[in-house]
Write a protein that holds these residues in place. Structure first.
Motif, PDB file in Angstrom:
ATOM      1  N   THR A  29      22.900  14.020 -72.790  1.00 12.41           N
ATOM      2  CA  THR A  29      22.916  12.658 -71.693  1.00 12.41           C
ATOM      3  C   THR A  29      22.222  11.721 -72.300  1.00 12.41           C
ATOM      4  OG1 THR A  29      22.678  14.653 -70.198  1.00 12.41           O
ATOM      5  CG2 THR A  29      21.845  12.644 -69.575  1.00 12.41           C
ATOM      6  N   ALA A  31      20.417   8.184 -71.535  1.00  8.62           N
ATOM      7  CA  ALA A  31      19.749   7.735 -70.121  1.00  8.62           C
ATOM      8  C   ALA A  31      19.419   6.115 -70.821  1.00  8.62           C
ATOM      9  CB  ALA A  31      18.443   8.279 -69.980  1.00  8.62           C
ATOM     10  N   THR A  32      19.543   5.211 -69.668  1.00 11.64           N
ATOM     11  CA  THR A  32      18.906   3.923 -69.980  1.00 11.64           C
ATOM     12  C   THR A  32      18.385   3.351 -68.870  1.00 11.64           C
ATOM     13  OG1 THR A  32      19.131   1.899 -70.851  1.00 11.64           O
ATOM     14  CG2 THR A  32      21.034   2.728 -69.805  1.00 11.64           C
ATOM     15  N   VAL A  33      18.100   2.108 -68.882  1.00 11.78           N
ATOM     16  CA  VAL A  33      17.482   1.492 -67.335  1.00 11.78           C
ATOM     17  C   VAL A  33      18.659   0.264 -67.176  1.00 11.78           C
ATOM     18  CG1 VAL A  33      15.682   0.336 -66.334  1.00 11.78           C
ATOM     19  CG2 VAL A  33      15.297   1.986 -68.082  1.00 11.78           C
ATOM     20  N   PRO A  38      17.255   4.069 -63.212  1.00  9.94           N
ATOM     21  CA  PRO A  38      17.655   5.072 -64.110  1.00  9.94           C
ATOM     22  C   PRO A  38      19.115   5.139 -64.490  1.00  9.94           C
ATOM     23  CG  PRO A  38      16.648   6.336 -62.583  1.00  9.94           C
ATOM     24  CD  PRO A  38      16.382   4.912 -62.243  1.00  9.94           C
ATOM     25  N   VAL A  40      22.213   7.522 -66.259  1.00 13.76           N
ATOM     26  CA  VAL A  40      22.676   8.369 -67.106  1.00 13.76           C
ATOM     27  C   VAL A  40      24.229   8.768 -67.287  1.00 13.76           C
ATOM     28  CG1 VAL A  40      20.733   9.849 -66.936  1.00 13.76           C
ATOM     29  CG2 VAL A  40      22.511  10.054 -65.383  1.00 13.76           C
ATOM     30  N   ALA A  73      17.325   6.867 -74.054  1.00 13.77           N
ATOM     31  CA  ALA A  73      16.717   8.282 -74.508  1.00 13.77           C
ATOM     32  C   ALA A  73      18.014   9.235 -74.229  1.00 13.77           C
ATOM     33  CB  ALA A  73      15.713   8.627 -73.335  1.00 13.77           C
ATOM     34  N   CYS A  75      19.120  12.990 -74.460  1.00 16.74           N
ATOM     35  CA  CYS A  75      18.529  14.295 -74.369  1.00 16.74           C
ATOM     36  C   CYS A  75      19.637  15.668 -74.521  1.00 16.74           C
ATOM     37  CB  CYS A  75      18.147  14.711 -72.875  1.00 16.74           C
ATOM     38  SG  CYS A  75      17.421  16.088 -72.476  1.00 16.74           S
TER      39      CYS A  75
ATOM     40  N   THR B  29      19.479  17.326 -66.753  1.00 15.74           N
ATOM     41  CA  THR B  29      18.705  16.329 -67.442  1.00 15.74           C
ATOM     42  C   THR B  29      18.098  15.240 -66.289  1.00 15.74           C
ATOM     43  OG1 THR B  29      19.856  16.537 -69.345  1.00 15.74           O
ATOM     44  CG2 THR B  29      18.400  14.704 -69.017  1.00 15.74           C
ATOM     45  N   ALA B  31      16.043  12.243 -65.237  1.00 17.92           N
ATOM     46  CA  ALA B  31      15.823  10.955 -65.830  1.00 17.92           C
ATOM     47  C   ALA B  31      15.209   9.968 -64.893  1.00 17.92           C
ATOM     48  CB  ALA B  31      17.173   9.894 -66.404  1.00 17.92           C
ATOM     49  N   THR B  32      14.289   9.065 -65.186  1.00 22.10           N
ATOM     50  CA  THR B  32      13.708   8.255 -64.542  1.00 22.10           C
ATOM     51  C   THR B  32      13.050   7.113 -65.181  1.00 22.10           C
ATOM     52  OG1 THR B  32      12.178   7.787 -62.712  1.00 22.10           O
ATOM     53  CG2 THR B  32      11.297   9.159 -64.592  1.00 22.10           C
ATOM     54  N   VAL B  33      12.372   6.087 -64.747  1.00 21.54           N
ATOM     55  CA  VAL B  33      11.888   4.790 -65.703  1.00 21.54           C
ATOM     56  C   VAL B  33      10.254   5.016 -65.665  1.00 21.54           C
ATOM     57  CG1 VAL B  33      11.972   2.452 -65.764  1.00 21.54           C
ATOM     58  CG2 VAL B  33      13.937   3.582 -64.842  1.00 21.54           C
ATOM     59  N   PRO B  38      13.363   4.384 -70.393  1.00 25.18           N
ATOM     60  CA  PRO B  38      14.011   5.605 -69.660  1.00 25.18           C
ATOM     61  C   PRO B  38      13.225   6.731 -70.337  1.00 25.18           C
ATOM     62  CG  PRO B  38      15.212   4.716 -71.786  1.00 25.18           C
ATOM     63  CD  PRO B  38      14.176   3.630 -71.419  1.00 25.18           C
ATOM     64  N   TRP B  39      12.816   7.658 -69.268  1.00 27.04           N
ATOM     65  CA  TRP B  39      12.098   8.704 -69.551  1.00 27.04           C
ATOM     66  C   TRP B  39      13.014  10.062 -69.289  1.00 27.04           C
ATOM     67  CZ3 TRP B  39      10.297  13.012 -66.520  1.00 27.04           C
ATOM     68  CH2 TRP B  39       9.459  13.650 -67.175  1.00 27.04           C
ATOM     69  N   VAL B  40      13.320  11.184 -69.903  1.00 30.34           N
ATOM     70  CA  VAL B  40      14.280  12.177 -69.584  1.00 30.34           C
ATOM     71  C   VAL B  40      13.394  13.499 -69.915  1.00 30.34           C
ATOM     72  CG1 VAL B  40      16.579  11.076 -69.849  1.00 30.34           C
ATOM     73  CG2 VAL B  40      15.426  12.324 -71.785  1.00 30.34           C
ATOM     74  N   VAL B  41      14.106  14.655 -69.101  1.00 33.48           N
ATOM     75  CA  VAL B  41      13.520  16.010 -69.376  1.00 33.48           C
ATOM     76  C   VAL B  41      14.545  16.927 -68.961  1.00 33.48           C
ATOM     77  CG1 VAL B  41      12.058  16.086 -67.166  1.00 33.48           C
ATOM     78  CG2 VAL B  41      11.323  17.469 -69.200  1.00 33.48           C
ATOM     79  N   ALA B  72      15.221   8.387 -59.545  1.00 31.42           N
ATOM     80  CA  ALA B  72      15.586   9.391 -60.341  1.00 31.42           C
ATOM     81  C   ALA B  72      17.063   9.371 -60.439  1.00 31.42           C
ATOM     82  CB  ALA B  72      14.946  10.703 -59.941  1.00 31.42           C
ATOM     83  N   ALA B  73      17.451   9.842 -61.698  1.00 27.87           N
ATOM     84  CA  ALA B  73      19.103  10.380 -61.732  1.00 27.87           C
ATOM     85  C   ALA B  73      18.851  11.591 -62.501  1.00 27.87           C
ATOM     86  CB  ALA B  73      19.747   9.294 -62.567  1.00 27.87           C
ATOM     87  N   PHE B  74      19.698  12.712 -61.919  1.00 27.90           N
ATOM     88  CA  PHE B  74      19.802  13.906 -62.509  1.00 27.90           C
ATOM     89  C   PHE B  74      21.273  14.301 -62.830  1.00 27.90           C
ATOM     90  CE2 PHE B  74      19.806  18.496 -61.690  1.00 27.90           C
ATOM     91  CZ  PHE B  74      18.827  19.085 -62.829  1.00 27.90           C
ATOM     92  N   CYS B  75      21.574  14.643 -64.043  1.00 29.78           N
ATOM     93  CA  CYS B  75      22.747  14.928 -64.824  1.00 29.78           C
ATOM     94  C   CYS B  75      23.107  16.183 -65.287  1.00 29.78           C
ATOM     95  CB  CYS B  75      22.735  14.020 -65.872  1.00 29.78           C
ATOM     96  SG  CYS B  75      24.382  13.907 -66.594  1.00 29.78           S
TER      97      CYS B  75
END
Lengths: 211, 211
Positions: A29, A31-33, A38, A40, A73, A75, B29, B31-33, B38-41, B72-75
């Motif tokens: 995945t 991700a950018t801004v 966000p 993705v 980012a 993932c 995944t 994602a947020t800012v 960009p920050w992903v987990v 947030a974005a969830f993929c």
């Protein structure tokens, strides 16, 4: 994946650990801004030494934005098992995940053929030697991008263990353990126009054997 | 996944299509800012009607940031097959993917038990009826979050087809088709302290049958 505290304990910091995770998966995945939000998208990828190769269409606006140097980012996650603990709280998953942070760059059109070959061979091992090279027209329609893997620009987390034993003995006594998960390839399905006597190529046999 | 133009053609807009993708996977995944980056987990999740339930540790700073209303974005992505075309350019993947965009909210601690039950049952069907409820201590260590599914807040893309036929007849004649991929569960592996006579519970049998 439930508890960040535990995740931290499971971080892997050796570069071969990163490569092992990246080389085991085919999709991640990105991700950018975009406008502060966000953004993705799932993408196929290939690792090429110290960089991740991605590709999209030159017509895709958001991808062009990312390719122009916006922070990114990427993932990758492999779900390896369901961890069944004695309590709901301790139940979790075994997994391998990698996050690469950096700035995407556009791969020079002169190198795009190399990137396309690499992507194909990552997906279908050896495929690039079985069919013709990409044409100029195809390459001009391809936006090939690279995300560099920098020393401080990645994290790997792995859980590969049985459940934690119950903290309270009263919770024990039942079954606990792991249900392993894996991805398997089924028999190749020929496209409608391919006649039955056409043999499945070596690259596809390799792909089936690998998975 | 290669060409956004094609992806657009494969968009699905019916809500049941979204639910089918979300209910078929266990990990996504998020994602947020964070500080403009960009920050992903990767996170386990469960769908609860018109929302996605996620959970983490209350000790996780970044998660708390997300839970506090950051965008947030969830993929979610399922890789269903490798599409082997007559050319490298047309080779791609069959997949199902969903992206949910919105703002996470923290689930009231009084409802956190419900969220934990739901997460467990999504992962291990029926598990919540086999073991005790979560304790107050466990619930207070859990950050349960919800991402609402809003009418304009999601996209689904699916590719489920053979390769495109060759545009140029000269490229045809070889094998082309799809290698289907699927996730399978292996035999459950007991935790080291579980004796051989303890039976595998129904929830685990269901999990193995489902995959």
């Amino acid at each position: 994946m439930k508890q960040i505290r535990r995740e931290r304990e499971r971080a892997r910091t050796d570069r071969p650990d990163l490569d092992a995770v990246l080389d085991a998966a085919a999709v991640g995945t990105l991700a950018t801004v975009l406008d502060g939000q966000p953004w993705v998208v799932p993408m196929l990828y290939a690792r090429d030494g110290d960089r991740i190769i991605l590709h999209g269409s030159t017509g895709a606006g958001a991808l062009r934005h990312v390719a122009a140097g916006a922070p990114a980012a990427f993932c990758v996650t492999l779900l390896d098992g369901i961890v069944v603990a004695d309590t709901l709280f301790d139940s979790t998953a075994n997994y391998r995940s990698a996050v690469i942070r950096g700035h995407l760059t556009v791969i020079d059109p002169a190198d795009a053929a190399y990137a396309l070959d690499l992507m194909s061979d990552a997906l279908i091992p050896g495929r690039s030697s079985e069919v013709r090279s990409s044409t100029k027209k195809e390459l001009s329609a391809t936006l090939a991008m690279a995300l560099p893997i920098e020393p401080e620009g990645w994290t790997v987390k792995v859980r590969d263990a049985p459940p934690d034993p119950p903290e309270d003995a009263a919770d024990g006594g039942g079954w606990a353990g792991v249900v392993p998960l894996r991805t398997v390839a089924g028999d190749p399905v020929s496209a409608p126009w391919v006649s039955a006597e056409v043999e499945v190529p070596k690259s596809v046999h390799r792909l089936v054997e690998r998975t």
